[in-house]
Design an enzyme around this catalytic site. Structure first.
Site, PDB file in Angstrom:
ATOM      1  N   CYS A  65      58.108  21.145 -25.305  1.00 44.46           N
ATOM      2  CA  CYS A  65      58.162  19.519 -25.486  1.00 44.46           C
ATOM      3  C   CYS A  65      58.732  19.606 -27.026  1.00 44.46           C
ATOM      4  O   CYS A  65      59.280  20.670 -27.992  1.00 44.46           O
ATOM      5  CB  CYS A  65      56.880  18.606 -25.566  1.00 44.46           C
ATOM      6  SG  CYS A  65      55.440  18.580 -24.198  1.00 44.46           S
ATOM      7  N   TYR A 123      40.758  12.232 -26.620  1.00 41.20           N
ATOM      8  CA  TYR A 123      40.138  12.912 -27.530  1.00 41.20           C
ATOM      9  C   TYR A 123      42.094  11.975 -28.457  1.00 41.20           C
ATOM     10  O   TYR A 123      41.872  12.158 -28.927  1.00 41.20           O
ATOM     11  CB  TYR A 123      41.373  14.474 -27.500  1.00 41.20           C
ATOM     12  CG  TYR A 123      43.238  14.553 -26.616  1.00 41.20           C
ATOM     13  CD1 TYR A 123      43.623  14.242 -27.948  1.00 41.20           C
ATOM     14  CD2 TYR A 123      42.666  15.587 -25.336  1.00 41.20           C
ATOM     15  CE1 TYR A 123      45.088  14.622 -26.726  1.00 41.20           C
ATOM     16  CE2 TYR A 123      44.045  15.307 -24.902  1.00 41.20           C
ATOM     17  CZ  TYR A 123      44.945  15.211 -25.523  1.00 41.20           C
ATOM     18  OH  TYR A 123      46.202  14.723 -24.275  1.00 41.20           O
ATOM     19  N   GLU A 167      51.693  24.865 -26.268  1.00 41.09           N
ATOM     20  CA  GLU A 167      50.184  24.865 -26.382  1.00 41.09           C
ATOM     21  C   GLU A 167      50.025  26.530 -25.523  1.00 41.09           C
ATOM     22  O   GLU A 167      50.861  26.866 -24.742  1.00 41.09           O
ATOM     23  CB  GLU A 167      49.372  23.827 -25.012  1.00 41.09           C
ATOM     24  CG  GLU A 167      49.137  22.591 -25.346  1.00 41.09           C
ATOM     25  CD  GLU A 167      50.295  21.928 -24.626  1.00 41.09           C
ATOM     26  OE1 GLU A 167      51.595  22.361 -23.856  1.00 41.09           O
ATOM     27  OE2 GLU A 167      50.382  20.852 -24.076  1.00 41.09           O
TER      28      GLU A 167
END
Length: 224
Positions: A53, A93, A183
């Site tokens: 991203c 979260y 990630e």
């Protein structure tokens, strides 16, 4: 470690940021988008493995005219009612997603190979750096294969996600606040544990820094 992270970003290197156990408990590979190359994109794809991203500062997003994806869903839900049901109001979260639109540079072919994505990422950062926000549509098309993320105003002072951690660090480095994040995923398909991401950083000479250290430094940076 902050100074080492800043120096690495200025040198066009990839660094690793771990957010916290209280949030996603994930480590992301991070880079300054203005220095993206095919080789860096390959490294991120192969050794991070999550979704690549582009965090973009709120100021740049406003100048480009790009919304949060949830804003797009709200605008379109009258014609497509299912979009209202898909609203992300149950993220465990966080309060909401930072996702915006997806783009490809118009000079790419499919947009997904490493060289295509690197070009889209680098050229968008340079467009912002050169203040050519009004020419966004001239050089980019949507949908595409690079996912844009809108940072909150004041970065980590408002939200403590990897989007804002990236932007805060780029600001402190004096670089254009347009970055790359992805990630790190382990062999079991889950977020790679922090001990493994630290080991990867050591073996591959990447700076590893915690989100807490960035947040503390950014608060001081904004107060000076």
């Amino acid at each position: 470690m902050l100074n080492k992270a800043i120096e690495a970003l200025k040198n066009g290197e990839i660094i690793l940021i771990y957010d916290s156990e209280d949030r996603e408990s994930e480590t992301d590979m991070i880079a300054a988008a203005e220095f993206m190359t095919t080789e860096k994109m390959t490294t991120i794809r192969k050794y991070a493995g999550g979704l690549v991203c582009m965090p973009i500062s709120k100021e740049n997003c406003d100048k480009l005219g790009i919304p949060f994806m949830i804003d797009v869903l709200e605008e379109a839900n009258e014609k497509y009612p299912i979009l209202k049901e898909l609203y992300p109001d149950d993220i465990p979260y966080d309060e909401k997603s930072s996702f915006s639109i997806t783009v490809n540079h118009r000079d790419t072919y499919t947009g997904i190979p490493d060289d295509d994505r690197a070009k889209t990422e680098r050229e968008l950062a340079l467009l912002c750096k050169e203040g050519k926000h009004s020419e966004f549509g001239k050089y980019f098309r949507s949908p595409g294969h690079v996912t844009l993320l809108r940072s909150e105003e004041d970065a980590v002072l408002t939200r403590e996600g990897h989007t804002e951690l990236t932007i805060a660090l780029l600001e402190m480095a004096g670089l254009e606040p347009v970055g790359i994040c992805c990630e790190m995923i382990g062999e079991n398909g889950k977020a790679m544990p922090i001990n493994e991401t630290k080991e990867y950083a050591e073996k591959n000479n990447h700076v590893f820094i915690s989100g807490d250290e960035i947040i503390k430094a950014y608060k001081e940076f904004k107060n000076n």
